[in-house]
Design a protein around this motif. Structure first.
Motif, PDB file in Angstrom:
ATOM      1  N   PRO A  47       0.808  -1.232   0.000  1.00 46.11           N
ATOM      2  CA  PRO A  47       0.000   0.000   0.000  1.00 46.11           C
ATOM      3  C   PRO A  47       0.836   1.276   0.000  1.00 46.11           C
ATOM      4  N   TYR A  48       2.134   1.182   0.264  1.00 51.33           N
ATOM      5  CA  TYR A  48       2.954   2.381   0.444  1.00 51.33           C
ATOM      6  C   TYR A  48       3.917   2.620  -0.714  1.00 51.33           C
ATOM      7  N   GLY A  49       3.863   1.758  -1.718  1.00 49.18           N
ATOM      8  CA  GLY A  49       4.706   1.954  -2.898  1.00 49.18           C
ATOM      9  C   GLY A  49       6.186   1.714  -2.658  1.00 49.18           C
ATOM     10  N   ILE A  50       6.531   0.978  -1.599  1.00 51.85           N
ATOM     11  CA  ILE A  50       7.947   0.688  -1.307  1.00 51.85           C
ATOM     12  C   ILE A  50       8.391  -0.499  -2.152  1.00 51.85           C
ATOM     13  N   VAL A  51       9.503  -0.333  -2.860  1.00 47.56           N
ATOM     14  CA  VAL A  51      10.001  -1.369  -3.778  1.00 47.56           C
ATOM     15  C   VAL A  51      10.979  -2.286  -3.044  1.00 47.56           C
ATOM     16  N   VAL A  52      10.711  -3.591  -3.100  1.00 50.01           N
ATOM     17  CA  VAL A  52      11.565  -4.594  -2.447  1.00 50.01           C
ATOM     18  C   VAL A  52      12.291  -5.390  -3.521  1.00 50.01           C
ATOM     19  N   GLY A  53      13.620  -5.483  -3.412  1.00 48.04           N
ATOM     20  CA  GLY A  53      14.414  -6.256  -4.360  1.00 48.04           C
ATOM     21  C   GLY A  53      14.968  -7.520  -3.726  1.00 48.04           C
ATOM     22  N   LEU A  54      15.431  -8.431  -4.564  1.00 46.48           N
ATOM     23  CA  LEU A  54      15.998  -9.706  -4.092  1.00 46.48           C
ATOM     24  C   LEU A  54      17.343  -9.916  -4.770  1.00 46.48           C
ATOM     25  N   LEU A  55      18.364 -10.231  -3.973  1.00 52.48           N
ATOM     26  CA  LEU A  55      19.692 -10.470  -4.537  1.00 52.48           C
ATOM     27  C   LEU A  55      20.260 -11.750  -3.928  1.00 52.48           C
ATOM     28  N   THR A  56      20.276 -12.819  -4.739  1.00 55.19           N
ATOM     29  CA  THR A  56      20.800 -14.107  -4.279  1.00 55.19           C
ATOM     30  C   THR A  56      21.721 -14.679  -5.355  1.00 55.19           C
ATOM     31  N   GLY A  57      22.416 -15.740  -5.001  1.00 52.70           N
ATOM     32  CA  GLY A  57      23.386 -16.331  -5.921  1.00 52.70           C
ATOM     33  C   GLY A  57      22.766 -17.010  -7.118  1.00 52.70           C
ATOM     34  N   MET A 110      20.989   3.237  -8.311  1.00 51.74           N
ATOM     35  CA  MET A 110      20.216   4.418  -8.700  1.00 51.74           C
ATOM     36  C   MET A 110      19.137   4.768  -7.673  1.00 51.74           C
ATOM     37  N   GLY A 111      18.957   3.925  -6.680  1.00 52.06           N
ATOM     38  CA  GLY A 111      17.961   4.205  -5.657  1.00 52.06           C
ATOM     39  C   GLY A 111      16.557   3.789  -6.053  1.00 52.06           C
ATOM     40  N   LEU A 112      16.421   2.930  -7.068  1.00 52.35           N
ATOM     41  CA  LEU A 112      15.092   2.482  -7.501  1.00 52.35           C
ATOM     42  C   LEU A 112      14.554   1.364  -6.611  1.00 52.35           C
ATOM     43  N   ILE A 113      15.443   0.705  -5.875  1.00 51.72           N
ATOM     44  CA  ILE A 113      15.032  -0.307  -4.891  1.00 51.72           C
ATOM     45  C   ILE A 113      15.181   0.311  -3.508  1.00 51.72           C
ATOM     46  N   ASP A 114      14.113   0.239  -2.709  1.00 50.14           N
ATOM     47  CA  ASP A 114      14.137   0.823  -1.361  1.00 50.14           C
ATOM     48  C   ASP A 114      14.705  -0.139  -0.327  1.00 50.14           C
ATOM     49  N   VAL A 115      14.279  -1.400  -0.422  1.00 49.80           N
ATOM     50  CA  VAL A 115      14.728  -2.424   0.537  1.00 49.80           C
ATOM     51  C   VAL A 115      15.172  -3.643  -0.260  1.00 49.80           C
ATOM     52  N   VAL A 116      16.379  -4.116  -0.005  1.00 51.02           N
ATOM     53  CA  VAL A 116      16.854  -5.316  -0.689  1.00 51.02           C
ATOM     54  C   VAL A 116      17.023  -6.438   0.326  1.00 51.02           C
ATOM     55  N   VAL A 117      16.528  -7.608  -0.049  1.00 49.58           N
ATOM     56  CA  VAL A 117      16.689  -8.815   0.776  1.00 49.58           C
ATOM     57  C   VAL A 117      17.654  -9.724   0.047  1.00 49.58           C
ATOM     58  N   GLY A 118      18.633 -10.257   0.759  1.00 50.10           N
ATOM     59  CA  GLY A 118      19.597 -11.106   0.062  1.00 50.10           C
ATOM     60  C   GLY A 118      20.396 -11.990   0.980  1.00 50.10           C
ATOM     61  N   THR A 119      21.229 -12.797   0.347  1.00 51.48           N
ATOM     62  CA  THR A 119      22.137 -13.707   1.066  1.00 51.48           C
ATOM     63  C   THR A 119      23.528 -13.077   1.031  1.00 51.48           C
ATOM     64  N   HIS A 120      24.551 -13.920   1.081  1.00 52.27           N
ATOM     65  CA  HIS A 120      25.936 -13.421   0.999  1.00 52.27           C
ATOM     66  C   HIS A 120      26.170 -12.628  -0.285  1.00 52.27           C
ATOM     67  N   ALA A 121      25.285 -12.797  -1.275  1.00 51.25           N
ATOM     68  CA  ALA A 121      25.433 -12.064  -2.540  1.00 51.25           C
ATOM     69  C   ALA A 121      25.431 -10.552  -2.313  1.00 51.25           C
ATOM     70  N   LEU A 122      24.844 -10.093  -1.206  1.00 55.01           N
ATOM     71  CA  LEU A 122      24.789  -8.658  -0.905  1.00 55.01           C
ATOM     72  C   LEU A 122      26.165  -8.059  -0.663  1.00 55.01           C
ATOM     73  N   ILE A 123      27.131  -8.885  -0.254  1.00 59.79           N
ATOM     74  CA  ILE A 123      28.426  -8.316   0.143  1.00 59.79           C
ATOM     75  C   ILE A 123      29.478  -8.399  -0.964  1.00 59.79           C
ATOM     76  N   GLN A 124      29.044  -8.743  -2.208  1.00 61.77           N
ATOM     77  CA  GLN A 124      29.993  -8.750  -3.324  1.00 61.77           C
ATOM     78  C   GLN A 124      30.461  -7.314  -3.610  1.00 61.77           C
ATOM     79  N   ASP A 125      31.683  -7.193  -4.125  1.00 55.83           N
ATOM     80  CA  ASP A 125      32.307  -5.876  -4.315  1.00 55.83           C
ATOM     81  C   ASP A 125      31.495  -4.947  -5.210  1.00 55.83           C
ATOM     82  N   ASP A 126      30.818  -5.513  -6.216  1.00 54.66           N
ATOM     83  CA  ASP A 126      30.138  -4.648  -7.188  1.00 54.66           C
ATOM     84  C   ASP A 126      28.738  -4.227  -6.744  1.00 54.66           C
ATOM     85  N   VAL A 127      28.316  -4.637  -5.538  1.00 52.81           N
ATOM     86  CA  VAL A 127      27.000  -4.231  -5.037  1.00 52.81           C
ATOM     87  C   VAL A 127      27.137  -2.888  -4.323  1.00 52.81           C
TER      88      VAL A 127
END
Length: 684
Positions: free
Chosen positions: A334-344, A360-377
């Motif tokens: 209901p609040y227009g918040i964009v949730v992303g997913l980043l996994t292997g 670019m700030g198009l994702i407000d909240v990202v849920v992920g595994t160890h993939a979140l800590i890769q250098d290019d993220v």
């Protein structure tokens, strides 16, 4: 201990040869200071007693008079039994030596003798382990002798002699470590005296007083580091002061499809307060299985987004990440918040799209595994990092994610309830929030302990539940049969249950499967394509299958209490009554006690407390991941009252302006400098 003694090699102690120095290094002793601080863990009591009131099997030291010539019986090539009568007022007893026949010529009737050994009241007999004649230069009679943890070529006697030599040579260089006001406040003996007396107490009370002083000192310096670190972090105020309207968060909470518990409301309030402060939040959120931590994290992430920042939620597995993403999307829709997913398992194209959207700030909240800590993220503006099941991530992984923002706030969550005793110790640099209540409508899980002889009845019970449309977990300690361990293994149990339930689909999950294979099995179970899931303990914490109502755990005595409670928490998530069946034939009292605790309570905090008592803190958290300090002397359970005193004293001291400026506190500030507390890295 003075800095000089820390810098002085243990080789400076007379009698410590290069070979012995190497042996001492295996015990962590490389300096004179570490030798003097290598404390005994108990004492051998050589104080002379009479035999009145001594229990059978008790070790005792007595003084008496030899009454008869010793009699020797030889058997085998070199084994012997020597005995003689001794008058130990008011008794005539038999003293027996095994394999000490070479002493025969020294034992003359009428001689005074001191004997240490095990007493047998029925036979009026003392089995002698040590004997000596009073007045000898190395006499131990009448003393408490320290007992050290020794290994290799280092004997107990050598360690006693070496510590004594170290004190004789360097004891006068031991410097006072505590501020005078604290020494006076508790009436502590001076440090020099405490070091001497803990190794050589004249009596039990003196040993206790020495230990009390040194335990306090150890805990005080530990707490001083934590409180100084927090004070410095807050003074820097280099975090993100989030600006959001509390009313927006209240509206979010009102719009939830369920009512929050009082605990959840309180904890959300604590977190929102932290988010608005200019220093970095570093908060641990602990709650029992099913206590609703995810909703609290969702509210914190919502506030972060409303303040114009991004949030990240890191979880240990892909299936858990997907589950959290779906949950957050439902809450945020209901609040227009964009949730992303980043996994292997994302394709290269999908991954590039998510990373670009984050940047670019198009994702407000990202849920992920160890993939979140890769250098290019990279993030546009990361304001809050939430890690779920924090014990599953190494320190470095959490630190890397933090550094992807400009000192973001940090919320770490755990479903392993931690007794207050440990929370203060292991997470002293964190603010701790606790969810005690379970959401309304949760039914307590009925738990039973049965022997292996009831296996057919257990299978019948599973059949009944699955026939009614429910699902069941069956947990085994091993993947396959072991020659060393007589325990059930998952492969055999899977074959057995597949045969027992031809009308149902029985799945198998274990640690040797690939991530993709595990995820496929769990998806099939979540969608009820698999009705019975046989698994090792890789079954994920937090995975939500509301239709599962049975948890069967084979060889339950092989698991710690907290692990059993975590496994039990996989069921009880839906509207139907759930059951946990522990299959075991306990052979000792500790194992029986574990099963009894599980059948008596569903309270994770009570279970954690009992687990800590039964297993100790190291095993409670697991080996190197525990994050617990290794104290030389202090024990977190028995010394908790001293821990609280030390914590309060350290907090009061650090809060006073004099601590940071006065000459009297200079040694403490120098200690913090040596510990690099002023360098700005997080304690983790």
């Amino acid at each position: 201990m003075s800095a000089g003694l820390h810098a002085m090699s243990v080789r400076a102690v007379k009698g410590v040869t290069p070979a012995k120095a190497k042996e001492l290094e295996t015990l962590g002793i490389d300096s004179v200071a570490k030798l003097l601080e290598y404390y005994p863990f108990r004492y051998e009591d050589y104080r002379i007693r009479d035999l009145t009131g001594v229990k059978d099997g008790e070790k005792v030291t007595i003084q008496g008079k030899l009454y008869s010539e010793p009699s020797v019986q030889m058997y085998g090539r070199s084994k012997s039994r020597m005995s003689c009568k001794v008058y130990a007022d008011p008794l005539f007893i038999t003293a027996v030596w095994f394999n000490r026949h070479f002493l025969k010529d020294r034992l003359k009737p009428g001689q005074e003798i001191v004997l240490t050994g095990k007493w047998d009241g029925r036979r009026q007999q003392l089995t002698v382990s040590e004997s000596e004649f009073p007045g000898g230069s190395t006499s131990r009679s009448g003393t408490l002798q320290p007992v050290y943890s020794v290994t290799g070529a280092i004997t107990q006697n050598w360690m006693r002699k070496t510590v004594q030599q170290g004190i004789a040579q360097f004891g006068d260089l031991v410097a006072e470590a505590l501020p005078r006001p604290l020494v006076d406040k508790y009436g502590f003996m001076p440090r020099k005296q405490a070091i001497y007396r803990i190794h050589h107490p004249d009596d039990v009370e003196e040993g206790k007083q020495a230990r009390r002083r040194l335990v306090y000192e150890e805990l005080f310096f530990f707490q001083l580091k934590l409180h100084a670190f927090r004070a410095i972090q807050r003074k820097r105020a280099d975090g993100v002061a989030h600006e959001f309207d509390n009313e927006d968060v209240r509206n979010f909470v009102r719009g939830l499809p369920f009512k929050l518990t009082d605990s959840q409301k309180k904890v959300i309030g604590e977190i929102l307060h932290d988010l608005k402060e200019p220093y970095c939040m570093n908060r641990l959120l602990q709650g029992d299985v099913g206590a609703g931590k995810t909703v609290v994290a969702a509210a914190a992430l919502f506030a972060t987004v409303k303040a114009g920042c991004q949030g990240a939620l890191m979880v240990p597995t892909e299936i858990l990440a997907e589950q959290h993403k779906r949950s957050l999307e439902r809450l945020y829709e209901p609040y227009g918040i964009v949730v992303g997913l980043l996994t292997g398992s994302l394709t290269d194209r999908q991954r590039r799209d998510v990373i670009a959207s984050l940047h670019m700030g198009l994702i407000d909240v990202v849920v992920g595994t160890h993939a979140l800590i890769q250098d290019d993220v990279l993030f546009r503006k990361l304001g809050l990092v939430v890690t779920d099941e924090q014990h599953r991530f190494g320190v470095n992984q959490r630190t890397v994610l933090r550094r992807k923002g400009m000192n973001p706030d940090v919320l770490t969550m755990t479903a392993t309830p931690i007794p207050r005793t440990l929370a203060i110790t292991a997470f002293g640099d964190l603010d701790v929030s606790t969810l005690r209540e379970l959401p309304q409508g949760r039914k307590p899980i009925k738990t039973y302990a049965v022997g292996h002889d009831k296996l057919e009845r257990v299978i019948g019970f599973i059949r009944g539940e699955v026939s009614a449309g429910r699902q069941a977990y069956v947990i085994c300690p091993l993947i396959e049969e072991s020659e060393k361990l007589d325990v059930q293994n998952a492969l055999d149990v899977h074959a057995q249950l597949s045969h027992a339930f031809p009308e149902f689909r029985v799945g198998l999950l274990h640690g040797r499967m690939s991530t993709q294979e595990k995820d496929e099995v769990m998806r099939a179970f979540k969608e009820n394509e698999v009705q019975v899931l046989v698994s090792t303990t890789v079954i994920e914490v937090g995975v939500d299958v509301p239709n599962a109502t049975v948890m069967v755990i084979y060889d339950a005595v092989r698991f710690g209490l907290s692990q059993l409670h975590q496994l039990r928490g996989r069921v009880g998530r839906g509207e139907h009554q759930s059951h946990c069946i522990l299959i075991a034939d306990p052979k000792n009292e500790t194992a029986k006690e574990r099963l009894r605790v599980m059948t008596e309570t569903n309270d994770g905090f009570e279970i954690a407390r009992r687990d800590l008592e039964l297993r100790g803190p190291g095993d409670f958290f697991g080996t190197k991941q525990s994050g617990l300090p290794e104290f030389k002397l202090a024990d977190m359970m028995s010394d908790f009252d001293i821990m609280e005193l030390a914590r309060d004293d350290a907090a009061e001291l650090v809060a006073s302006p004099e601590f940071w400026t006065s000459a009297e506190m200079l040694p403490l500030r120098e200690f913090l400098q040596r510990e690099q507390i002023f360098d700005g890295e997080r304690l983790d």
